[in-house]
Design a protein around this motif. Structure first.
Motif, PDB file in Angstrom:
ATOM      1  N   LEU A 162       0.816  -1.203   0.000  1.00 48.65           N
ATOM      2  CA  LEU A 162       0.000   0.000   0.000  1.00 48.65           C
ATOM      3  C   LEU A 162       0.853   1.257   0.000  1.00 48.65           C
ATOM      4  O   LEU A 162       0.561   2.220  -0.720  1.00 48.65           O
ATOM      5  N   LEU A 163       1.889   1.245   0.794  1.00 46.40           N
ATOM      6  CA  LEU A 163       2.792   2.395   0.838  1.00 46.40           C
ATOM      7  C   LEU A 163       3.431   2.620  -0.528  1.00 46.40           C
ATOM      8  O   LEU A 163       3.515   3.748  -1.015  1.00 46.40           O
ATOM      9  N   VAL A 164       3.881   1.547  -1.133  1.00 48.99           N
ATOM     10  CA  VAL A 164       4.511   1.653  -2.446  1.00 48.99           C
ATOM     11  C   VAL A 164       3.510   2.178  -3.471  1.00 48.99           C
ATOM     12  O   VAL A 164       3.800   3.088  -4.250  1.00 48.99           O
ATOM     13  N   GLU A 165       2.328   1.602  -3.410  1.00 54.32           N
ATOM     14  CA  GLU A 165       1.296   1.989  -4.371  1.00 54.32           C
ATOM     15  C   GLU A 165       1.005   3.488  -4.294  1.00 54.32           C
ATOM     16  O   GLU A 165       0.970   4.179  -5.310  1.00 54.32           O
ATOM     17  N   ASP A 166       0.815   3.970  -3.098  1.00 50.31           N
ATOM     18  CA  ASP A 166       0.473   5.385  -2.975  1.00 50.31           C
ATOM     19  C   ASP A 166       1.624   6.275  -3.441  1.00 50.31           C
ATOM     20  O   ASP A 166       1.403   7.315  -4.057  1.00 50.31           O
ATOM     21  N   HIS A 167       2.835   5.825  -3.167  1.00 48.65           N
ATOM     22  CA  HIS A 167       3.971   6.600  -3.659  1.00 48.65           C
ATOM     23  C   HIS A 167       3.967   6.686  -5.186  1.00 48.65           C
ATOM     24  O   HIS A 167       4.202   7.753  -5.766  1.00 48.65           O
ATOM     25  N   LEU A 168       3.701   5.563  -5.829  1.00 47.48           N
ATOM     26  CA  LEU A 168       3.717   5.543  -7.297  1.00 47.48           C
ATOM     27  C   LEU A 168       2.687   6.499  -7.887  1.00 47.48           C
ATOM     28  O   LEU A 168       2.907   7.100  -8.941  1.00 47.48           O
ATOM     29  N   MET A 169       1.566   6.631  -7.192  1.00 46.22           N
ATOM     30  CA  MET A 169       0.521   7.518  -7.699  1.00 46.22           C
ATOM     31  C   MET A 169       1.031   8.950  -7.842  1.00 46.22           C
ATOM     32  O   MET A 169       0.562   9.698  -8.690  1.00 46.22           O
ATOM     33  N   SER A 170       1.981   9.311  -6.995  1.00 49.87           N
ATOM     34  CA  SER A 170       2.509  10.676  -7.093  1.00 49.87           C
ATOM     35  C   SER A 170       3.373  10.855  -8.336  1.00 49.87           C
ATOM     36  O   SER A 170       3.715  11.969  -8.707  1.00 49.87           O
TER      37      SER A 170
END
Lengths: 247, 247
Positions: free
Chosen positions: A79-87
């Motif tokens: 989840l942390l990785v995913e949200d980072h990628l969204m940026s």
DNA sequence: TCTACTAAATGAATGCCATTCATTTAGTGG
DNA sequence: CCACTAAATGAATGGCATTCATTTAGTAGA
């Protein structure tokens, strides 16, 4: 009694990489940001198969169990990785370019980011936006872009979801081997399909100019996946664009 | 010396479910078809988390290692399941209805089948069609449908891939919780998105008539995922339909 | 008919993985 | 000063796919 001398804090690198002694360290070693970037580095180097809690811990020079003081599960790390990628998804064209151009830029960027991270797609699909600030920020910008372009409010979410569905599916497509449609020995029993596969071989090469950009990786010649993405995106943009009010 | 009496073949169900004695049995217990249907039953009962080699072996009343005489890996089992599911996708409208209606029927059916099997989507994306006869058969029918409808041959594969990408992405969307877009505490900082989510709430309920059909499961009220799918499918069908030659 | 060979089963490892728990140590609020 | 909490270690635990030695049964060729 005086405290133990400072030299004993790092207790003699036995053989090579001995670490900390047990107990809480004077300054925290881990935090979510560090875990996120270590996970990203690991994925970049070894892929998602290499992203294990043990490997993550090793990279951070920590025992695996220490991670669980900061995340509650591996899913939490994803989840942390995913949200980072969204940026990393480019939403800058909304408000700076016409709607259809902004959608195209956003969609290509979104697909290119997640083409390298397809194992996260099942995670996104279930992730409530509440837990993902970057994701929420992206939706906010895109929603505003749609509203300003004259989209009826009650259709905006559906339109975004439709585009996202196409984007996620297309991200998988990028990872497929180029010869996935080769019918091999079954060619004779599938004449129409075989002809279509043969006929599409060269067509992709002189495709859309809107090639992947920005996402670091060198891109080879225009691939079949890019042709299909361009084709579907054109259809979606023109079809959805018809929903806009003249205003 | 006479052979051991038949009673000793099944050596006394010790406590409950003792099985075969070691060694090759007189008639084979396993084959690919049996493994496939056992896997499907297991998935139906326990989901993909419950599909383990051990559970599969237990259902088939066999030791786990016996499976490896018939499949080379768990991935192989997933491939068998995947190809079987493809035979459930409804392609019957191609040749029996106008192109756009046939595409809609096919697409809804395809999405509904895989909405219950999203863990297979990453498998499909990489699976060469050579190894999957049912999959190949589906592509053959669809390709012929597109060609007969006046599609230029060199665009058929791209068009199918674009539709499939949308379908796979939409299958994930079906599994998402209904309130996935609830911005929760962040609502104030994302006014446009929040308004769009609120505005779309009721809109889905009076949606497309082309509801899911056939795939066994009872469907509740028309869901947001269905509205988005209908919207995107309309756009794709009309956009792609424009490629057809007048003929 | 004997004799290899191969196919198909068992059962006992193997190694990896995420996760948990008891323990240790270090800061912090009352 | 003391209780509490936060953050680390290290040693389990149980589940997983997979492998291997072994056993047994059919089968092809001499």
């Amino acid at each position: 009694m005086p405290p133990v001398p400072a030299a004993q804090q790092r207790p003699a690198t036995d053989g090579g990489i001995r670490r900390r002694r047990a107990g809480r360290p004077s300054s925290a070693v881990l935090d979510k940001a560090g875990i996120t970037s270590a996970a990203l580095e690991l994925v970049g180097r070894k892929g998602y198969d290499g992203l294990t809690m043990a490997a993550l811990a090793k990279l951070l020079e920590v025992a695996p169990s220490a991670l669980y003081n900061h995340v509650s599960s591996k899913q939490d790390v994803l989840l942390l990785v995913e949200d980072h990628l969204m940026s990393l998804v480019d939403v800058s064209s909304f408000g700076a370019a016409p709607w259809d151009e902004a959608v195209r830029t956003w969609a290509w960027s979104y697909r290119n980011v997640f083409a390298e991270h397809t194992p996260l797609i099942p995670v996104i699909a279930v992730l409530p936006v509440t837990d993902a600030p970057q994701t929420l920020a992206m939706y906010e910008t895109v929603s505003k872009g749609f509203l300003d372009a004259g989209f009826p409010q009650e259709r905006i979410i559906s339109a975004i979801v439709a585009l996202e569905s196409f984007i996620f599916g297309s991200a998988y497509d990028v990872t497929a081997p180029e010869d996935i449609f080769d019918p091999g020995t079954m060619a004779e029993s599938t004449p129409y399909f075989t002809a279509a596969v043969r006929g599409s071989a060269g067509a992709a090469l002189r495709g859309h100019p809107q090639a992947p950009e920005g996402s670091g990786t060198a891109t080879g010649p225009l691939r079949a996946a890019d042709a299909a993405f361009a084709l579907g995106l054109d259809a979606l943009v023109s079809g959805l664009g018809g929903l806009r009010k003249a205003d």
